[in-house]
Scaffold this active site. Structure first.
Site, PDB file in Angstrom:
ATOM      1  N   CYS A 112       0.133  -1.143  -0.290  1.00  0.00           N
ATOM      2  CA  CYS A 112       0.208  -0.097  -0.153  1.00  0.00           C
ATOM      3  C   CYS A 112       1.489   1.149   0.111  1.00  0.00           C
ATOM      4  CB  CYS A 112      -1.185   0.092   0.893  1.00  0.00           C
ATOM      5  SG  CYS A 112      -1.614  -2.327   1.372  1.00  0.00           S
ATOM      6  N   HIS A 251      -3.454   7.093   2.994  1.00  0.00           N
ATOM      7  CA  HIS A 251      -3.712   5.847   2.245  1.00  0.00           C
ATOM      8  C   HIS A 251      -5.095   5.637   2.582  1.00  0.00           C
ATOM      9  CE1 HIS A 251      -4.256   1.456   1.357  1.00  0.00           C
ATOM     10  NE2 HIS A 251      -3.910   1.542   2.484  1.00  0.00           N
ATOM     11  N   ASN A 281     -10.731   0.793   0.310  1.00  0.00           N
ATOM     12  CA  ASN A 281      -8.694   0.398  -0.238  1.00  0.00           C
ATOM     13  C   ASN A 281      -8.322  -0.724  -1.125  1.00  0.00           C
ATOM     14  OD1 ASN A 281      -6.225  -0.033   0.628  1.00  0.00           O
ATOM     15  ND2 ASN A 281      -6.074  -1.108   2.992  1.00  0.00           N
TER      16      ASN A 281
END
Ligand code: UT7
Length: 364
Positions: A112, A251, A281
């Site tokens: 990520c 993020h 996500n």
């Protein structure tokens, strides 16, 4: 005059097929209220094409926004943890698709944190004079490693791609400070075991090792502490304080993580970009898609101090502080889009459900 990398273009690709919380109620024992309260997510996208198709669409929008041709780019970095193929790299595949014949190309895996790692890499190459115009893409097809019988993980993740163009500037704008790091020993909290050579040639793919293993609570703690510490480090390096920050682009893992990290930093939510509700996500794609939404909705003005920050599998983390340049409106637009599809979200997930079903034959 100090040479730095400044962001001059941005783009994204959010696939058209949505997996809503109501759809998930048909797949696992969950409900819209639980998901929204615990994560802030209402829907995510499921890609009907491949990772590079999304990357290409995002890249074409970013190039148009920057007013550049693909041949102007001299480096492509693709951040992904769900590559379509591992050799050649997805960045090379994208280079061919775009006709970016003057660009070097490589993939970068920091899960990520991948886009922010790549943004720092691109900026460093530009500052040192190695490259002038870099296309950085974060693209993910996470549904491929998602067990849609497991409510602990499948509600969180989605597919998508985001892209940004980094160009050399001597006007005082660009990356002022950065922090990046990793904690390998903590990496067992987020693992996709069999996307590499651990995949057994004779026995074939085992569903137990082909899905994302994820320890939500442990990751939550690591994330909140990690983001705040990393942003502080990057701000220190840039010689600025949290009060100076105009916008944080974090993020998008969980809205509660973002809120808690912002609180620790003393940064109000009016200075934080949040678009998790309709993205979920999307790992390395999340920061560039949020950046794109921020730019396209007027959240960034010339000279703003913009901080990108992410954490993820590895465990990895990265933060970068940018002084934004004059470009806050796209120079041009592109009509690039994924081809339409008639497939329903349940059709797109059918093979996945079948593959992982044996792991759940004994579930209550
Ligand atoms: O990009 C980096 C990776 N991602 C993240 O950073 C995400 C980090 N972690 C998280 O976002 C959160 O830990 C989760 C959203 C995954 C979980 O939230 P939580 O508040 O930590 O919930 P929990 O794990 O403590 O679960 C509470 C309860 C459990 O039931 P019991 O054991 O109390 O009976 C779970 O089984 O909620 C249950 N549960 C669900 N219920 C309805 C777990 N998933 C679901 C679900 N729907 N989808």
């Amino acid at each position: 005059m100090t040479r730095r990398a400044t962001i001059t273009g941005w783009g994204k690709c959010l696939p058209p097929v949505k997996l809503t919380n109501a759809d998930l109620e048909h797949l696992v024992d969950t409900d819209d209220r639980w998901i929204v309260e615990r994560t802030g997510i209402k829907s995510r996208s499921i890609n009907h094409m491949q990772t590079t198709d999304m990357a290409e669409v995002a890249a074409l929008h970013a190039l148009a926004a920057a007013g550049l041709e693909a041949t102007d780019i001299d480096l492509i970095i693709m951040a992904t943890v769900s590559p379509e193929i591992t050799c050649p790299s997805n960045a090379c595949h994208l280079q061919a698709r775009l006709g970016a014949v003057n660009a070097a190309a490589f993939d970068l895996n920091a899960a990520c944190s991948g886009f922010v790692y790549a943004a720092i890499t691109a900026s460093s190459m530009i500052a040192s004079g190695v490259k002038q115009r870099v296309l950085v893409v974060g693209a993910e097809q996470l549904h491929w490693v998602m067990d849609y019988w497991d409510r602990n993980t499948c509600i969180l993740f989605g597919d998508g791609a985001g892209a940004a163009i980094f160009e050399s500037s001597t006007n005082g704008d660009g990356m002022l400070g950065a922090d990046l790091g990793a904690d390998g020993p903590a990496g067992s909290t987020m693992v996709i075991e069999s996307l590499g050579t651990r995949y057994n040639l004779i026995e074939g793919r085992d569903p137990a090792t082909s899905r994302l293993h994820f320890e939500g609570k442990a990751v939550f703690k690591i994330a909140v502490q990690g983001i705040a510490a990393s942003v502080r480090q990057a701000l220190d390096q840039a010689g600025v304080s949290a009060d100076d920050v105009n916008l944080v682009v974090p993020h998008q893992a969980n809205e509660r993580i973002i809120n808690a990290a912002a609180r620790r930093l003393g940064i109000g939510l009016d200075r934080v970009m949040i678009n998790i509700a309709d993205h979920g996500n999307t790992a390395a794609a999340s920061v560039p898609m949020a950046l794109c939404d921020a730019a396209n909705t007027g959240r960034i003005t010339p000279g703003d101090l913009v901080v990108m920050t992410a954490f993820g599998g590895g465990v990895t983390w990265a933060s970068a502080v940018f002084r934004w340049g004059q470009r806050v409106t796209a120079v041009g637009t592109s009509d690039a889009a994924l081809p339409p599809t008639d497939a329903t979200v349940f059709e797109l997930l059918a093979a996945n459900r079948e593959f992982f079903a044996p792991l759940h034959s004994g579930d209550a």
